[in-house]
Each structure stands twice: as structure tokens, then as C-alpha cells.
Motif scaffolding. Structure first.
Motif, mmCIF file in Angstrom:
data_model
loop_
_atom_site.group_PDB
_atom_site.id
_atom_site.type_symbol
_atom_site.label_atom_id
_atom_site.label_comp_id
_atom_site.label_asym_id
_atom_site.label_seq_id
_atom_site.Cartn_x
_atom_site.Cartn_y
_atom_site.Cartn_z
ATOM 1 N N GLY A 265 0.795 -1.228 0.000
ATOM 2 C CA GLY A 265 0.000 0.000 0.000
ATOM 3 C C GLY A 265 0.823 1.271 0.000
ATOM 4 N N PHE B 253 -1.636 1.003 6.174
ATOM 5 C CA PHE B 253 -0.977 0.076 5.255
ATOM 6 C C PHE B 253 -1.218 -1.360 5.720
ATOM 7 C CE2 PHE B 253 1.408 4.047 5.351
ATOM 8 C CZ PHE B 253 1.327 4.407 4.016
ATOM 9 N N LYS C 247 6.387 8.000 5.962
ATOM 10 C CA LYS C 247 5.536 7.894 7.158
ATOM 11 C C LYS C 247 5.825 6.610 7.916
ATOM 12 C CE LYS C 247 1.618 10.656 5.749
ATOM 13 N NZ LYS C 247 2.550 11.326 4.805
ATOM 14 N N SER D 201 2.732 3.852 -1.918
ATOM 15 C CA SER D 201 2.809 4.155 -3.348
ATOM 16 C C SER D 201 3.593 5.419 -3.671
ATOM 17 C CB SER D 201 1.407 4.206 -3.957
ATOM 18 O OG SER D 201 0.534 4.962 -3.170
ATOM 19 N N CYS D 202 4.189 6.050 -2.676
ATOM 20 C CA CYS D 202 5.050 7.205 -2.974
ATOM 21 C C CYS D 202 6.027 7.400 -1.822
ATOM 22 C CB CYS D 202 4.217 8.479 -3.175
ATOM 23 S SG CYS D 202 3.520 9.162 -1.663
ATOM 24 N N GLY D 203 6.933 8.358 -2.004
ATOM 25 C CA GLY D 203 7.918 8.631 -0.965
ATOM 26 C C GLY D 203 7.284 9.128 0.323
ATOM 27 N N GLY D 204 6.118 9.764 0.185
ATOM 28 C CA GLY D 204 5.399 10.227 1.374
ATOM 29 C C GLY D 204 4.935 9.054 2.213
ATOM 30 N N CYS D 205 4.419 8.026 1.532
ATOM 31 C CA CYS D 205 3.953 6.807 2.217
ATOM 32 C C CYS D 205 5.121 6.127 2.938
ATOM 33 C CB CYS D 205 3.382 5.813 1.206
ATOM 34 S SG CYS D 205 1.911 6.352 0.314
#
Lengths: 69, 69
Positions: free
Chosen positions: B10, B65, B19, B12-16
Motif C-alpha cells: 500500500g 498500510f 511515514k 505508493s510514494c515517498g510520502g507513504c
């Protein structure tokens, strides 16, 4: 029905915005949630008058995002 | 020191991935967290022997996630 807009920071992809949308929509009394990834605007339509902005903020912040207004 | 690898879905980006890294690194006893966004592999180095995989899983799942293994 009431409507409220929160300004959320830290959503950087569709996965991020999808998590916010899903979590807020799961709150009892919420009808519809629109998230604009580019601006961070989260618009919440709800019919449960006891719901308050702080409850939405808490759910979103628990996911690791910042609610700035 | 112990090390453990979780398979997280789950992100899907550097932000995810950021975190997840930040939340797990904040756990007392954790030394280092590496997240590979493409594969979902989260490698956790820790020195606190009472820490268990379930505690890491719970923190990551609270962020929205899925931990599949």
C-alpha cells in the motif's frame, strides 16, 4: 446535511489521498468525502450533527498527515 | 542487535514510505529502519529484545498500510 473543509498537508500521491478518503468515509454519519490531492482540501459531507471537526482531524492525523485548518 | 523484515503493501510514494519509516523509528529501542518503496520491504534494526513483530505491524497498520508477512 452539514459540510466542512479541512486543509490537510502531507498527501503526496493517490495512495495518500485514498487513505484519508477511506478513513473519513468510514466514520458513522459521514455521507461523502472529496479529497483534492493538489491543494490538500478535504471536503466532508455528513448528516450526524454531533460530529465535530476535531474528530475528523484526529482520524486524519492518526494516519500521519497534518491538518492545518 | 536484532533485525526483522516486514512485507508492507500500500505504499505508493515517498510520502507513504517516509511515514512508515518515521513511525517505526519513533519506537523506543529501534535503531534503524530501511524502506524499499518498490518492493514493500521494511527492514527494522532494533536492540530492545522485548520488541515483537506484532508491535511493528500494529504501528504500520494504524497508518493505513497492510503488513502481509
Amino acid at each position: 446535511m452539514s459540510s466542512l473543509v479541512l486543509n490537510v498537508q502531507g498527501m503526496s500521491c493517490g495512495g495518500c489521498s485514498g487513505k484519508v478518503k477511506k478513513a473519513v468515509e468510514a466514520i458513522d454519519g459521514v455521507d461523502k468525502v472529496d479529497v483534492v490531492l493538489e491543494t490538500g482540501a478535504v471536503t466532508i459531507d455528513y448528516h450526524q450533527p454531533t460530529l465535530q471537526a476535531d474528530q475528523f482531524k484526529e482520524i486524519i492525523e492518526d494516519l500521519g498527515f497534518d491538518v492545518v485548518s
